[in-house]
Design a protein around this motif. Sequence first.
Motif: not given
Length: 492
Positions: A257, A261, A319, A322-324, A387, A395, A397
């Motif tokens: 990560t 990042h 990235y 891993e997130s959105m 998303n 999970k 957002d």
Amino acid sequence: MRFSFVRKAGAALALIILFDRLFADSFGGAGVGVFAGAWLLAIIATRPDIGRARSVWPALALAALFAVSLFDEPGVLALSMFWCAIAFAALAPRVGSFDSAWHWGVRLFLHGATGFLRPFKDLRRIAKQRRGVGASPRLLATTLALPLLGGIVFLILFAAANPLIAHAFASIQLPSLWQLALWTFVACCVWPMLRPGTLALRVARRVPDLEPILPGTSLPSVLIALALFNLIFALQNALDIAFLWGGGALPDGMTRTDYVHRGAYPLIVTALIAGAMALAMLRPGSASERDPWARRMVALWVGQNLVLVASSALRTVQYIQESMLTSWRIAALLWMALVALGLVLICWRILRGRSACWLINSNALAAGAMLTACCFVDIEAIAARWNVQAADPAKIDLCYLHRGGDSALLPLLALERRPMDAETLDRVRYVRADLLRDLETRQADGRYWTWHGARRLAAARAIVGSGAPRPLPANYSRDWCDGSITPPQVQS
């Protein structure tokens, strides 16, 4: 000539009145596209030179296209593109044939920065002409004193004697200072397109062509620099290939990560600086431009920069996984694509001996095509759909989807039909219901109605289910952002 000025003044007054009627309370809705279309028609009707210049027709077509985009869904990007197109159409008849995107960028910047002064300059010129024929302010005041004062006295007396006249005077509402300021602002926007000034054209004519220069460089220094730069970039690309693309084991204390990042945006800045330096090192007419080894090493360096941009894009994609996905990350990926295309064009320019003007025009054309496409694409909706499809419902957002507005409505309706726990389903239904209610309210108000919103509302109503968020127990509340239920606070 005088009739042309009066015709333009009438068109400007009509646009001010239309703006006041369309946006009496707020600026938004499909009325933005209506005003843009009226503005475009006013320019065509009052500027015969625009219709005669064939070089202006593509700009007029683009302005009409952006006006349609503003009618469909107003946005800052579409409004900016419309202004650029209509300003180009206003200035092009006085420029002639298209020279370069660099000079046109200077013209548009100066036109926007100084054009708002044009109405005041024309008023001052009219005042000077009037004084030249003997109509001084003192003579004008003495001439109008008797009719004005006498008329006011008689109107006051008649208003006191006739209630109809008194009622008519009472119903007259003078514009507020805010309205006067707004009308002045609109006049300063539309008038420079009807009567553009010459300052932007004169200054842009003197601006030299954009050509990067590195002072004091020689062929040996260029060759040494290129060899060193290629080695440094090869080291960075080798590390990316080993750890980012190949998935190799990282040193102790560093996580994947951390590696992913860091560096996406600094690497893009590095590629941009490298591209500018490559152009400067092989400037046309220089000794390095004629040297075959310098040309080969520059081509190799540009190729390494392409690998660098690809690594930046991969970092961003990982990235996102891993997130959105967000609209800004989509914009970053599009920007990286433009940078990669720019590097390819730099290499082509060096190998084929193209001019700096060709390079700038090609990059401007690519950027303009991408921005034009973005005017008709709801990037927020693309991010919300990705998303919803890629993440576990528990999970997701919901705060981000809620802040994205009705762009997330249809993806939320799709999410609502997926299996999930009761608490998450209740929160999804709350956010969906709030967005749907907000969209229905805005579409019912003509000031905020948009064509895109109407289509989205029709699609949502066709698939919306009967499920609703559960009612709250006494003294409980919901978080506005994600719909989570908060119990009452216990008093100590």
